[in-house]
Design an enzyme around this catalytic site. Structure first.
Site, PDB file in Angstrom:
ATOM      1  N   HIS A  53     -52.162  83.698  56.222  1.00  0.00           N
ATOM      2  CA  HIS A  53     -54.223  83.915  55.871  1.00  0.00           C
ATOM      3  C   HIS A  53     -54.270  85.307  55.161  1.00  0.00           C
ATOM      4  O   HIS A  53     -52.910  85.307  54.598  1.00  0.00           O
ATOM      5  CB  HIS A  53     -54.203  84.162  57.859  1.00  0.00           C
ATOM      6  CG  HIS A  53     -53.780  83.892  58.963  1.00  0.00           C
ATOM      7  ND1 HIS A  53     -55.196  82.670  59.004  1.00  0.00           N
ATOM      8  CD2 HIS A  53     -53.568  83.808  60.331  1.00  0.00           C
ATOM      9  CE1 HIS A  53     -55.070  82.159  60.386  1.00  0.00           C
ATOM     10  NE2 HIS A  53     -54.246  82.664  60.154  1.00  0.00           N
ATOM     11  N   CYS A  69     -50.782  76.996  65.466  1.00  0.00           N
ATOM     12  CA  CYS A  69     -50.548  77.726  65.232  1.00  0.00           C
ATOM     13  C   CYS A  69     -49.573  77.870  65.428  1.00  0.00           C
ATOM     14  O   CYS A  69     -48.329  79.160  65.334  1.00  0.00           O
ATOM     15  CB  CYS A  69     -51.177  79.149  66.013  1.00  0.00           C
ATOM     16  SG  CYS A  69     -52.858  79.466  65.532  1.00  0.00           S
ATOM     17  N   HIS A  99     -46.905  83.264  59.873  1.00  0.00           N
ATOM     18  CA  HIS A  99     -46.574  83.244  60.900  1.00  0.00           C
ATOM     19  C   HIS A  99     -46.623  82.742  61.457  1.00  0.00           C
ATOM     20  O   HIS A  99     -47.179  81.450  61.433  1.00  0.00           O
ATOM     21  CB  HIS A  99     -47.399  84.875  61.845  1.00  0.00           C
ATOM     22  CG  HIS A  99     -49.056  84.729  62.536  1.00  0.00           C
ATOM     23  ND1 HIS A  99     -49.523  85.240  62.844  1.00  0.00           N
ATOM     24  CD2 HIS A  99     -49.652  83.219  61.478  1.00  0.00           C
ATOM     25  CE1 HIS A  99     -50.343  84.614  63.181  1.00  0.00           C
ATOM     26  NE2 HIS A  99     -51.043  83.330  62.234  1.00  0.00           N
ATOM     27  N   HIS A 156     -47.935  79.138  59.262  1.00  0.00           N
ATOM     28  CA  HIS A 156     -49.014  78.948  58.274  1.00  0.00           C
ATOM     29  C   HIS A 156     -49.428  80.069  57.564  1.00  0.00           C
ATOM     30  O   HIS A 156     -48.458  81.159  58.764  1.00  0.00           O
ATOM     31  CB  HIS A 156     -49.572  78.519  59.049  1.00  0.00           C
ATOM     32  CG  HIS A 156     -50.769  78.893  60.125  1.00  0.00           C
ATOM     33  ND1 HIS A 156     -49.684  78.376  61.015  1.00  0.00           N
ATOM     34  CD2 HIS A 156     -51.454  80.029  60.525  1.00  0.00           C
ATOM     35  CE1 HIS A 156     -50.334  80.001  62.489  1.00  0.00           C
ATOM     36  NE2 HIS A 156     -51.429  80.351  61.504  1.00  0.00           N
ATOM     37  N   ASP A 189     -48.154  92.762  53.019  1.00  0.00           N
ATOM     38  CA  ASP A 189     -48.152  91.306  52.316  1.00  0.00           C
ATOM     39  C   ASP A 189     -46.801  90.590  51.279  1.00  0.00           C
ATOM     40  O   ASP A 189     -45.729  91.094  51.342  1.00  0.00           O
ATOM     41  CB  ASP A 189     -48.894  92.327  51.144  1.00  0.00           C
ATOM     42  CG  ASP A 189     -49.217  91.399  49.885  1.00  0.00           C
ATOM     43  OD1 ASP A 189     -49.943  91.006  50.479  1.00  0.00           O
ATOM     44  OD2 ASP A 189     -49.464  91.860  48.671  1.00  0.00           O
ATOM     45  N   HIS A 190     -47.241  89.539  51.810  1.00  0.00           N
ATOM     46  CA  HIS A 190     -46.360  88.896  51.407  1.00  0.00           C
ATOM     47  C   HIS A 190     -45.706  88.529  51.952  1.00  0.00           C
ATOM     48  O   HIS A 190     -44.261  88.281  51.179  1.00  0.00           O
ATOM     49  CB  HIS A 190     -46.008  88.822  49.890  1.00  0.00           C
ATOM     50  CG  HIS A 190     -47.524  87.916  48.787  1.00  0.00           C
ATOM     51  ND1 HIS A 190     -48.616  88.525  48.600  1.00  0.00           N
ATOM     52  CD2 HIS A 190     -47.762  86.493  48.241  1.00  0.00           C
ATOM     53  CE1 HIS A 190     -49.314  87.654  48.013  1.00  0.00           C
ATOM     54  NE2 HIS A 190     -48.828  86.945  47.477  1.00  0.00           N
ATOM     55  N   GLU A 200     -58.477  87.901  60.118  1.00  0.00           N
ATOM     56  CA  GLU A 200     -57.914  86.886  60.162  1.00  0.00           C
ATOM     57  C   GLU A 200     -58.437  85.784  59.101  1.00  0.00           C
ATOM     58  O   GLU A 200     -57.402  85.347  58.253  1.00  0.00           O
ATOM     59  CB  GLU A 200     -56.840  86.043  61.569  1.00  0.00           C
ATOM     60  CG  GLU A 200     -56.005  86.036  61.711  1.00  0.00           C
ATOM     61  CD  GLU A 200     -55.478  85.369  63.152  1.00  0.00           C
ATOM     62  OE1 GLU A 200     -54.002  85.472  63.492  1.00  0.00           O
ATOM     63  OE2 GLU A 200     -55.628  84.412  62.977  1.00  0.00           O
TER      64      GLU A 200
END
Lengths: 135, 135, 135, 135, 135, 135
Positions: free
Chosen positions: E41, E33, E14, E39, E79-80, E124
């Site tokens: 998590h 951020c 995100h 980037h 996810d992904h 996170e």
């Protein structure tokens, strides 16, 4: 040479007893682990494979493939099972962590590319684990 | 008001099945947990007590005392046991995490100072747990 | 050859300072670790032993025995102690993780079967640890 | 010989795709990791150095110095970045864990004392990691 | 009343930026951020449901069912993925942990039995997380 | 209402003894924690704040700001210190986890926005912790 590890978990039960011992001797050797109704663990298995990095893909093995191989060969056969009687490849051995990890090695070696399997680490609890490198 | 938690672990086995169900129905409801030879877990139990801080000692309870109470009342009776048959205070219930945590509460409430027991958290695996607050 | 590890914990305090340095030099070398009143850690010690699996028992060592040896020889002497003055086998060394792990090795080697001790891992925090293999 | 490890973390994103493949082939090889908008991880990096213990200090390296070197050389350049385009030392490789760990090794080797760097462990998730020893 | 929690993980990327801010203002508010390439998590999601224990089954919900619901509704969609553009139910919000956890709540509430959803915890990193209880 | 938690760690030493007790009585009450040379812990502190989500930023507090406040007010004053004598805000209390967590609350409440501080969790070891909510 890169070493890549995949971690998987399963939940099984077992009893530690030598059928050639009487129950007093089993108690001396295995203590509360010899309780005949059994007890259980959340086992954690870490499978390490090794290889040179292919330039084309940058991956020594597809992790999804490795996961499927270990699930099919090991986890699906041990998860939610009683290790003394329910797992074909553990037949005839006392299911100590030491014996289990060697038997898992023997199974995985037959389905992984020769020379790829490098190390297995099997956790019985957060405070006890064994490592086997096929030596 | 301070909340103090002690974490303890034990390793047990169990089977999830309702004796009034046939095996097909047990499979529908409990899946692989109904495998009749059983399976097991490294359970983690977190016992939370609450209290005002006494100025003289600065401690709401002696942690060694709390640990001994939980070990004597719960852990020593459940560790390395088959929960369906071997634990007096679990007799008559299906040993799901939900039922176990309620039964542990009932035992601890009788041996701790009234009003002190505040919350129990019981982990079956690193991915599943239950909480009970006596409500 | 199987490698078996037992994990234990203890809580101790220490100061890092070389008595031959003045306090400025100690500050340069050890930073906040040289604060003269000391500070402390929850140390984690992982003791790895190795051996062939005896067919009769399936265990290279009884884990209860290994635990008792490490507790008697190391943990009971270090737990809740000030490592600079209170531990006989640490006398004369600056209690860095590096020095402590070597001294623990020397102690354990005298009480374990020759050749059995394989590796020690000593965690000072979740972000720093040392390993020693007797080399 | 002592092995000392420092653990650090950073959060980055990446895409796994070979520019010479079409998207079907990338999907076959990398699966959901080839999603073109990318995804990310909390990477954990464990840097192990080795050395003899100097009697004067008892430390093979000042941990603050090691941390600063790894932060300056690696973490500050990778943290909160998109690894396919934003990191100079990763240019030209597909940012798989295998490739990243080798590139980190090459960077660290130039700034650490010769022969000191011993092992790198890079975790992509709690279930997957790679190890590289410069071999 | 029992509280049962299921833990799941997913890996996403995100960027934190408010489109009404210029890049200086975004840097002031979101720091690293706000790096435009993003980037990522390894998110951990803990879903807590509550209920009375039915005597017949001893389970307030079938864990496999709960897992499937959360996977279908949330994990498979996040996810992904790149959370700023790829997830329908996150459209129109800045994907901070705070906003994400509220949106996950809104999704899960429509597919779980009314009143069952009790708490969401979204990690996170190992050092930062948020909790939402629908209040 | 969202609850956001930041986790920080520090390493300190302490002794548990009441100066009004003789050493026998201190031993009875505090056991090995009363050893006069002290011992130590890697403390973990989890600071939970609460708030409504501002639509403009999507964050109830800037995590960097929260971290700086807790570091300046608490961690930098306690880390690598002897808690019985070195920390101004702990003067006059026996440094049990219960007393420490209340004193940390009193410090943080003066520097955080009124009503924002919600819960503190202080871990002494992986097996013991306390929670305080300002009640």
């Amino acid at each position: 040479m890169i070493y890549l590890t995949k971690r998987l978990t399963f939940s099984s039960s077992h009893v530690l007893m030598n059928p050639d011992y009487d129950s007093d001797k089993n108690w001396d050797v295995y203590g509360k682990c010899s309780w005949p109704h059994g007890h259980g663990h959340n086992y954690t298995l870490e499978v390490t494979v090794k290889g040179e990095i292919p330039e084309e893909t940058g991956m020594i093995i597809d992790l999804k493939v490795l996961k499927k191989i270990v699930n099919d060969t090991i986890v699906d056969k041990m998860d939610h099972k009683f290790l003394n009687t329910d797992v074909e490849f553990l037949k005839g051995v006392i299911p100590t962590a030491e014996n289990i990890v060697v038997k898992i090695w023997e199974e995985l070696e037959t389905v992984l590319e020769p020379g790829m399997l490098c190390e297995l680490k099997l956790w019985e609890t957060e405070n006890n684990w064994v490592v086997y490198r096929g030596e």
